[in-house]
Scaffold this active site. Sequence first.
Site, mmCIF file in Angstrom:
data_model
loop_
_atom_site.group_PDB
_atom_site.id
_atom_site.type_symbol
_atom_site.label_atom_id
_atom_site.label_comp_id
_atom_site.label_asym_id
_atom_site.label_seq_id
_atom_site.Cartn_x
_atom_site.Cartn_y
_atom_site.Cartn_z
ATOM 1 N N CYS A 172 18.253 -38.050 -18.505
ATOM 2 C CA CYS A 172 19.048 -36.852 -19.215
ATOM 3 C C CYS A 172 18.294 -35.835 -20.003
ATOM 4 C CB CYS A 172 20.116 -37.539 -20.300
ATOM 5 S SG CYS A 172 21.332 -38.732 -19.181
ATOM 6 N N HIS A 173 17.240 -36.224 -20.978
ATOM 7 C CA HIS A 173 16.931 -35.315 -21.261
ATOM 8 C C HIS A 173 15.194 -35.438 -21.524
ATOM 9 C CE1 HIS A 173 20.873 -35.457 -22.881
ATOM 10 N NE2 HIS A 173 20.676 -34.153 -22.765
ATOM 11 N N GLY A 174 14.604 -36.497 -20.695
ATOM 12 C CA GLY A 174 13.324 -36.530 -20.421
ATOM 13 C C GLY A 174 12.547 -37.330 -21.645
ATOM 14 N N TYR A 203 24.523 -26.556 -24.414
ATOM 15 C CA TYR A 203 23.847 -27.748 -23.898
ATOM 16 C C TYR A 203 22.452 -27.342 -23.753
ATOM 17 C CZ TYR A 203 23.075 -32.254 -21.222
ATOM 18 O OH TYR A 203 22.588 -33.191 -20.790
#
Lengths: 182, 410, 271
Positions: free
Chosen positions: A146-148, B295
Amino acid sequence: MVATGAVAGVGAALVAWPFISQMNPDAAVLALATIEVDLASVPEGQEITLKWRGNPLFVRHRTKKEIEAAKSVPIADLKDPDARNANLKSGDQATDVNRVVGGKEQFLVMMGVCTHLGCVPDANSSLKEFAVLEGSIKTGGWFCPCHGSQYDTAGRIRKGPAPENLAVPPYKYLSDTKIVVG
Amino acid sequence: MSGSSKYQPTSPVGKWFHERLPIVAFVKDHAMDFPTPKNLNYWWTFGGILAVMLVVQIITGIVLVMHYTPHVDFAFNSVEQIMRDVNYGWLIRYMHMNGASMFFIAVYIHMFRGMYFGSYKAPREVLWMIGVIIYLVMMATAFMGYVLPWGQMSFWGAKVITNLFSAIPFVGDFVTTWLWGGYSVDNPTLNRFFSLHYLLPFVLAGLVILHIWALHVPGNNNPTGIAVKGPQDTVPFHPYYTMKDGFAIVVFLIFYALFVFYGPNYMGDAVNYVPANPLSTPAHIKPEWYYLPFYAILRSIPDKLFGVIAMFSSILILLALPWLDTSRVRSGNYRPIFKGFFWVFVIVCIALGFIGSKPPEGSYVLWGRILTAYYFIHFIVILPLLGLLETPKPLPASISDDVLAKAKLA
Amino acid sequence: MKKFATFLIAATALFGGVAMAEEGPTPAKGISFSFEGPFGTFDRAQLQRGYKVYKEVCANCHSMKLLSFRNLADKGGPSFTEAQVKSLAATFKVQDGPNTKGEMFERAGLPSDRFPSPYPNAEAATAANGAMPPDLSLITKAREGWHGTFNQLWNGIGGPQYVYSVLTGYETPPADIAKEKPEGKYYNPYFQAGHWISMPPPLSDGQVTFDDGAPNKVDDMAKDVAAFLAWTAEPKMEERKQTGFEVLIYLAILAGLMYFVKKKVWAGVAH
């Protein structure tokens, strides 16, 4: 006047509580407590994913190389120095042995829930993504799609936005190859 | 807009009713006779378009509830049953699904219009702030609605967004557990999201009434940004703007219909046609397009708590906009430098949205940070300074003067 | 308006620049189908052939839970006759019950039955195949053949093309990655989740004999079954496009009328 207002206010607060509290986990959810895992079924170098309390639970049979890699990391290099192990007290150092059970270092049991925003980190990510990490972590670990966020072979956060190491749930050994989680 | 109403009941029954509930006079004053600047352009029609979209969403939503089952084991299949077996179910579901995107397209245009023409400035600060609250409630409503089909993106979107609250110091974990009603997003979460997704549109409708009330106190802003000087500057709302808005609404419906009938899944994500699986995160999770800029801001900050703070600030900063913009001139038409910065800001927002749709790797990370920084600089540095440094163009004496001058040029 | 145009150009330039740098999985082969475009419809014969490929090949491992046999006779689908559907359904065994003694029993399928699944649950399916064979009901809407904001706007997500490309895309792996070959996996550059797929090449030339004598090379069967799966994912597509056409004509007329009314109302007012 003031006293009446105060009594009314207390009453309103007391009435509000049940309406707030009803959203907390109910008795049936709380009762879903323990699962048993047979470690003999996990071959070396692989992991299985189970469901515990609605969340994925990783049980990994680590290779010697993975354990060595995790042990070689100095505590000062860790983003989160706390072991995050529910079986130890909070504040214990995140050494490799504090993430597992001494003498059973090959079995790493932890939640597969990224401490950033809850995605499931992937152990089988292509090595390309791990190559950005220096040193030992190249040899394995977990990558959150998702966000590394990147975790090393002991499930400790090394890079990315996640603030904490992957949580180790409460568990104990029932026999040499069997644990109970929860 | 008090003052004497033009409505005079003629029949005895009308008189009797008027003395007890003057609703006919109220509607006539506010929906028909309301004096409206005569120079409003088509960017002003999006308020009416938004009202229509809210009604469309409420009606299609109520109908969908008659067939939908809010349970983790049945939700996905009940949506597919709507698509396959319910009479015209596919139409109603696609209208609702694409209606959400249309709603956001219209609200973004409406907001940028307000920003360009300075519609947030005195005496319309409260009007603007109610608008920001409407936008926040819209986002919450759309988010909970997206969870209901219980596809992979529904589930993981819900998990990621509710996890934002775990960033709150000390009580974060309690708050997320409370929101979920468990240790993960699960059936209790789906049930409460369904309940709230049904409730919030009606809250929105109430807020819209407040929004229109706050609009009808000072009256509409207009493209020149100067106040109405007298009756020569205005026309009654009906028939002038009912017809103009009506035309714009039909054109917007054509745009809407193109998506509903010829690209119904374009705005959505293919992964959401895979049923939710709590043990496997899809490779690239991303929210619906209308959240993407925020986001991107969340992800551009490599710290959980500060990322969440930045994301919420990027929306809440809009509440302070009336005081951040120091210029006394409302309309961007008379602010040559502001105009340029405004369009740069629009492009930055779109670019942030693009970054938000990409995986957090390589140059996207750096671009995300630069654009995030610019987003905040626009509000905190550029707008306050611009008001002090910029020399605006001379303003026309009145709306009528401006209209006449333009007519001569043409 | 000129400013808006400049803005659009600037935005496109910005996106174009970033989009260039993108790389992903091998995009699906760009074959075309009869059901594309605003007026495209399904080819009935192709859907019927696709059903046969599905039944004789795919259904051995993949479920199709959202479909019932009766759907095969629906308007806008393969348009089997009611009688054909009855006999098609009867070729399946379906579990029913409990009967009056409280026992489950097997009977022949009826048109109202759902397509039976090859495995009782996901775990059994995974255990038998090494990976979970996904349900195929929505597969062409759940998989993207290619990416890109504008590309997908004009060409769709390429779901049917993805299915076709995977079915026809088995290759010998390039030498440099051949040695990484995991046990029991096959090389397929079109497969979304990495190049290694657990499904063995499912089709071989001449495997399914079509009643209409249509060609049955791997390529033909893959195309037919991809079309069939496009229908199972979006069974109301023809009705949707038809209704859309009528709605758009109506809205265009209404917009025209509204425009003239608006013009007439505003005729006397400078604005």
